[in-house]
Design a protein around this motif. Structure first.
Motif, PDB file in Angstrom:
ATOM      1  N   SER A   1       6.142   6.943  41.564  1.00 43.85           N
ATOM      2  CA  SER A   1       6.700   6.567  42.953  1.00 43.85           C
ATOM      3  C   SER A   1       8.233   6.708  42.922  1.00 43.85           C
ATOM      4  O   SER A   1       8.583   6.736  43.928  1.00 43.85           O
TER       5      SER A   1
ATOM      6  N   SER B   1       3.713  10.590  53.256  1.00 50.56           N
ATOM      7  CA  SER B   1       2.204  10.755  53.389  1.00 50.56           C
ATOM      8  C   SER B   1       1.901  12.116  52.841  1.00 50.56           C
ATOM      9  O   SER B   1       0.775  12.275  52.164  1.00 50.56           O
TER      10      SER B   1
ATOM     11  N   LEU C   1       1.713  12.109  49.227  1.00 49.17           N
ATOM     12  CA  LEU C   1       0.523  11.325  48.581  1.00 49.17           C
ATOM     13  C   LEU C   1      -0.582  12.205  48.613  1.00 49.17           C
ATOM     14  O   LEU C   1      -1.787  12.130  47.728  1.00 49.17           O
ATOM     15  N   ASP C   2      -0.816  12.951  49.844  1.00 53.38           N
ATOM     16  CA  ASP C   2      -2.129  13.654  50.065  1.00 53.38           C
ATOM     17  C   ASP C   2      -2.118  14.824  49.068  1.00 53.38           C
ATOM     18  O   ASP C   2      -3.360  15.221  48.411  1.00 53.38           O
TER      19      ASP C   2
ATOM     20  N   LEU D   1      -1.474  14.646  45.617  1.00 54.43           N
ATOM     21  CA  LEU D   1      -1.831  14.072  44.421  1.00 54.43           C
ATOM     22  C   LEU D   1      -3.252  14.071  44.274  1.00 54.43           C
ATOM     23  O   LEU D   1      -4.091  14.024  45.011  1.00 54.43           O
TER      24      LEU D   1
ATOM     25  N   SER E   1      -6.764  12.352  43.458  1.00 54.98           N
ATOM     26  CA  SER E   1      -7.416  11.169  43.939  1.00 54.98           C
ATOM     27  C   SER E   1      -7.178  10.062  43.258  1.00 54.98           C
ATOM     28  O   SER E   1      -7.221   8.964  43.805  1.00 54.98           O
TER      29      SER E   1
ATOM     30  N   ARG F   1      -3.517   8.919  43.470  1.00 52.46           N
ATOM     31  CA  ARG F   1      -3.135   8.557  44.822  1.00 52.46           C
ATOM     32  C   ARG F   1      -3.874   7.183  45.157  1.00 52.46           C
ATOM     33  O   ARG F   1      -3.137   6.082  45.660  1.00 52.46           O
ATOM     34  N   ASN F   2      -5.142   6.771  44.669  1.00 55.39           N
ATOM     35  CA  ASN F   2      -5.698   5.642  44.910  1.00 55.39           C
ATOM     36  C   ASN F   2      -5.183   4.371  44.038  1.00 55.39           C
ATOM     37  O   ASN F   2      -5.102   3.511  44.941  1.00 55.39           O
TER      38      ASN F   2
ATOM     39  N   LEU G   1      -1.967   3.653  46.121  1.00 53.43           N
ATOM     40  CA  LEU G   1      -2.187   3.234  47.276  1.00 53.43           C
ATOM     41  C   LEU G   1      -2.714   1.641  47.171  1.00 53.43           C
ATOM     42  O   LEU G   1      -2.362   1.077  48.005  1.00 53.43           O
TER      43      LEU G   1
ATOM     44  N   TYR H   1       0.006   6.152  55.765  1.00 58.20           N
ATOM     45  CA  TYR H   1      -0.765   7.169  55.121  1.00 58.20           C
ATOM     46  C   TYR H   1      -2.096   7.433  55.845  1.00 58.20           C
ATOM     47  O   TYR H   1      -2.478   8.385  56.198  1.00 58.20           O
TER      48      TYR H   1
ATOM     49  N   HIS I   1     -11.189   2.610  49.300  1.00 57.18           N
ATOM     50  CA  HIS I   1     -10.320   3.626  49.627  1.00 57.18           C
ATOM     51  C   HIS I   1     -10.384   4.083  50.831  1.00 57.18           C
ATOM     52  O   HIS I   1     -10.086   5.395  51.339  1.00 57.18           O
TER      53      HIS I   1
END
Length: 137
Positions: free
Chosen positions: A17, A32, A35-36, A38, A40, A43-44, A47, A60, A103
């Motif tokens: 972060s 955003s 983050l895409d 990363l 999953s 990212r999850n 988030l 996002y 998610h």
């Protein structure tokens, strides 16, 4: 083992972060796509953490700006509060609540006691706004 269920060490999330914010500062349109990119699992975890705020997660998922009051409400809440949901709008005593379940973004329209309608996915916010502005009841 499912990578979505593998916990990411907190220090790794903090470092990630920090890196994202160094690159993007407060620009959600920059954040955003990063983050895409990363995996999953990472990212999850991010988030759903306290390292992002609910507005960053909102942007996002929906890639749109809510009105100013909704944005301010979301900025004051950590992303982790989206498990229970955050009220982002109220029109004629009907609440619009943003949540994340499995998610996936969820918009709930509620009268404060009862869920009137639930919308899921990338169009949930637009659907929820249409519903709350032109209710079928």
């Amino acid at each position: 083992m499912d990578p979505d269920n593998t916990p990411v060490p907190y220090h790794t999330l903090v470092a990630l972060s920090d890196h994202l914010f160094e690159q993007c500062e407060d620009d959600v349109s920059c954040l955003s796509p990063m983050l895409d990119a990363l995996d999953s699992g990472m990212r999850n975890e991010l988030l759903a953490s306290d390292l992002l705020n609910a507005f960053q997660v909102f942007y996002y998922y929906f890639r749109m700006m809510p009105d100013e009051l909704a944005q301010e409400r979301l900025e004051l809440e950590p992303a982790s509060s989206l498990i229970k949901g955050v009220k982002i709008d109220e029109i004629d005593l009907v609440d619009l609540i943003f949540s994340v379940k499995n998610h996936e973004p969820v918009i709930i329209v509620s009268d404060g006691e009862t869920t009137l309608k639930t919308f899921k996915g990338k169009t949930a916010y637009a659907q929820g706004m249409r519903y709350i502005e032109n209710p079928p009841y």
